[in-house]
Design a protein around this motif. Structure first.
Motif, PDB file in Angstrom:
ATOM      1  N   SER A  21     -64.179  23.279  56.923  1.00 42.90           N
ATOM      2  CA  SER A  21     -64.857  24.282  57.498  1.00 42.90           C
ATOM      3  C   SER A  21     -65.559  23.699  59.084  1.00 42.90           C
ATOM      4  CB  SER A  21     -66.028  24.451  56.397  1.00 42.90           C
ATOM      5  OG  SER A  21     -67.560  24.985  57.510  1.00 42.90           O
ATOM      6  N   THR A  22     -65.775  24.642  59.808  1.00 46.78           N
ATOM      7  CA  THR A  22     -66.296  24.077  61.349  1.00 46.78           C
ATOM      8  C   THR A  22     -67.296  24.094  61.158  1.00 46.78           C
ATOM      9  OG1 THR A  22     -66.171  27.039  61.708  1.00 46.78           O
ATOM     10  CG2 THR A  22     -63.586  25.962  62.295  1.00 46.78           C
ATOM     11  N   ASN A  23     -67.832  24.987  60.149  1.00 46.88           N
ATOM     12  CA  ASN A  23     -69.664  24.671  60.351  1.00 46.88           C
ATOM     13  C   ASN A  23     -69.349  23.060  59.967  1.00 46.88           C
ATOM     14  OD1 ASN A  23     -70.435  27.056  61.164  1.00 46.88           O
ATOM     15  ND2 ASN A  23     -72.049  27.411  59.151  1.00 46.88           N
ATOM     16  N   GLN A  44     -58.880  27.210  57.470  1.00 47.35           N
ATOM     17  CA  GLN A  44     -60.043  26.634  56.853  1.00 47.35           C
ATOM     18  C   GLN A  44     -60.093  26.747  55.060  1.00 47.35           C
ATOM     19  OE1 GLN A  44     -64.261  27.440  59.353  1.00 47.35           O
ATOM     20  NE2 GLN A  44     -63.410  28.805  58.096  1.00 47.35           N
ATOM     21  N   GLY A  47     -64.294  27.045  53.771  1.00 51.86           N
ATOM     22  CA  GLY A  47     -65.245  27.958  54.644  1.00 51.86           C
ATOM     23  C   GLY A  47     -66.391  28.786  54.111  1.00 51.86           C
ATOM     24  N   ARG A  48     -67.529  28.489  54.228  1.00 51.44           N
ATOM     25  CA  ARG A  48     -68.592  29.012  54.143  1.00 51.44           C
ATOM     26  C   ARG A  48     -69.820  30.177  54.378  1.00 51.44           C
ATOM     27  NH1 ARG A  48     -72.457  25.256  54.723  1.00 51.44           N
ATOM     28  NH2 ARG A  48     -71.864  24.217  56.199  1.00 51.44           N
ATOM     29  N   GLY A  49     -69.433  31.170  52.884  1.00 54.51           N
ATOM     30  CA  GLY A  49     -70.711  31.867  53.594  1.00 54.51           C
ATOM     31  C   GLY A  49     -72.410  31.682  52.807  1.00 54.51           C
ATOM     32  N   ARG A  50     -73.028  32.859  53.361  1.00 56.33           N
ATOM     33  CA  ARG A  50     -74.353  32.545  52.940  1.00 56.33           C
ATOM     34  C   ARG A  50     -74.508  32.772  51.890  1.00 56.33           C
ATOM     35  NH1 ARG A  50     -77.367  37.221  53.672  1.00 56.33           N
ATOM     36  NH2 ARG A  50     -79.431  35.945  53.629  1.00 56.33           N
ATOM     37  N   TRP A  55     -66.194  31.633  51.795  1.00 52.36           N
ATOM     38  CA  TRP A  55     -65.191  32.768  52.763  1.00 52.36           C
ATOM     39  C   TRP A  55     -63.727  32.016  53.225  1.00 52.36           C
ATOM     40  CZ3 TRP A  55     -66.031  36.697  56.286  1.00 52.36           C
ATOM     41  CH2 TRP A  55     -65.662  36.402  57.594  1.00 52.36           C
ATOM     42  N   LYS A 115     -66.054  44.724  54.964  1.00 53.59           N
ATOM     43  CA  LYS A 115     -66.423  43.457  55.250  1.00 53.59           C
ATOM     44  C   LYS A 115     -65.742  43.221  56.751  1.00 53.59           C
ATOM     45  CE  LYS A 115     -68.468  39.270  55.083  1.00 53.59           C
ATOM     46  NZ  LYS A 115     -70.249  38.325  54.683  1.00 53.59           N
ATOM     47  N   GLY A 118     -68.499  37.875  59.323  1.00 54.68           N
ATOM     48  CA  GLY A 118     -70.005  38.319  58.624  1.00 54.68           C
ATOM     49  C   GLY A 118     -70.717  36.142  59.364  1.00 54.68           C
ATOM     50  N   ILE A 136     -69.033  32.029  62.656  1.00 50.66           N
ATOM     51  CA  ILE A 136     -69.019  32.991  62.921  1.00 50.66           C
ATOM     52  C   ILE A 136     -67.161  33.463  62.192  1.00 50.66           C
ATOM     53  CG2 ILE A 136     -67.909  33.694  64.639  1.00 50.66           C
ATOM     54  CD1 ILE A 136     -68.809  36.288  64.565  1.00 50.66           C
ATOM     55  N   GLY A 137     -67.370  33.908  60.961  1.00 50.14           N
ATOM     56  CA  GLY A 137     -65.607  34.210  60.902  1.00 50.14           C
ATOM     57  C   GLY A 137     -65.749  35.802  60.814  1.00 50.14           C
TER      58      GLY A 137
END
Ligand code: BTN
Length: 248
Positions: A21-23, A44, A47-50, A55, A115, A118, A136-137
């Motif tokens: 994950s880039t974050n 990725q 990947g993580r979302g809110r 993600w 969508k 996000g 951002i994705g």
């Protein structure tokens, strides 16, 4: 992970062919990063979302970008950064010819209720200057048999054939400009165009995890909270832990 260092108009870029994950990478690397930097990945795997969601990205077909930003930032502005950065991304997409981009508060990019992308803003450490990671994705081209657990679209389906790299450059610089604007002119100055993109205005929503059940959406408050009206009157809800669902 293996990475390549680039320079985009003076902004250092760490490019990863593949990463979790880039974050997460920006958070892990923060001590070595300069005050502004971009972390970009072609692929990725986690990947993580809110709200702890996943993600999903397709190798080479999704924008996976995190903007690292270290500066003294008013903590009160933090919860409004998602909407402010959403506006920055929406403007870039509109300039690329994507028609009908809308923002579902706090930070979902949509077209026709589907969508498209996000944003996930994370704060690394509570001491000033703060280190922010604004990820951002965006679905660029997910191909024909991609599975996501919610209705989605991508730029190819919207007849926009921008490259991931061009998109990353545009969104990276728009994010940095918006973060500077919030620091120098305050959060409200970065939210003035919200109503042009508001996907929820006038709709009735259910707020899951909020102080009240929901209501009719009136718009966004100056501090980035969602403004609603229910039978008891007006109220605002924080983005922190809530999820919003349109009901009619
Ligand atoms: C959401 O829709 O809830 C936010 C999605 C954010 C995805 C991006 S992709 C780049 C960055 N790295 C992550 O792990 N998440 C963000």
């Amino acid at each position: 992970a293996e990475c390549q260092q680039l320079d985009w108009a003076g902004v250092p870029v760490w490019f990863f062919p593949s990463i979790d994950s880039t974050n997460s990478e920006a958070l892990r690397r923060q001590a070595q990063l300069p005050d502004r930097a971009l972390i970009l990945a072609a692929e990725q795997s986690a990947g993580r979302g809110r709200l702890g969601r996943q993600w999903q990205a397709r190798a080479g077909g999704s924008l996976c970008l995190s903007v690292f930003y270290r500066r003294a930032v008013d903590l009160a502005a933090i919860q409004g950064l998602g909407p402010a950065l959403g506006l920055a991304a929406a403007s870039v997409l509109r300039e690329l010819g994507v028609v009908g981009v809308a923002l579902k508060w706090p930070n979902d990019l949509q077209v026709d209720g589907l969508k498209l992308g996000g944003i996930l803003v994370e704060v690394a450490g509570g001491a000033q200057p703060l280190a922010l990671v604004a990820g951002i994705g965006i679905n660029v081209d997910l191909g024909d048999d991609f599975n996501i657990d919610q209705p989605w679209t991508d730029l190819r389906r919207l007849a926009c054939s921008v490259s991931v790299e061009h998109l990353a450059k545009g969104i990276g610089s728009a994010f940095l400009a918006t973060l500077d604007q919030v620091c120098e002119q305050g959060l409200p100055s970065a939210l003035t165009e919200w109503s042009q993109f508001d996907a929820l205005a006038g709709r009735y929503v259910q707020v899951i995890g909020g102080a009240r059940e929901g209501g009719e959406v009136l718009g966004i408050a100056d501090d980035g909270r969602l403004r609603l009206r229910d039978q008891q009157g007006e109220w605002c809800c924080h983005s922190g832990e809530v999820s919003v669902r349109a009901v009619k």
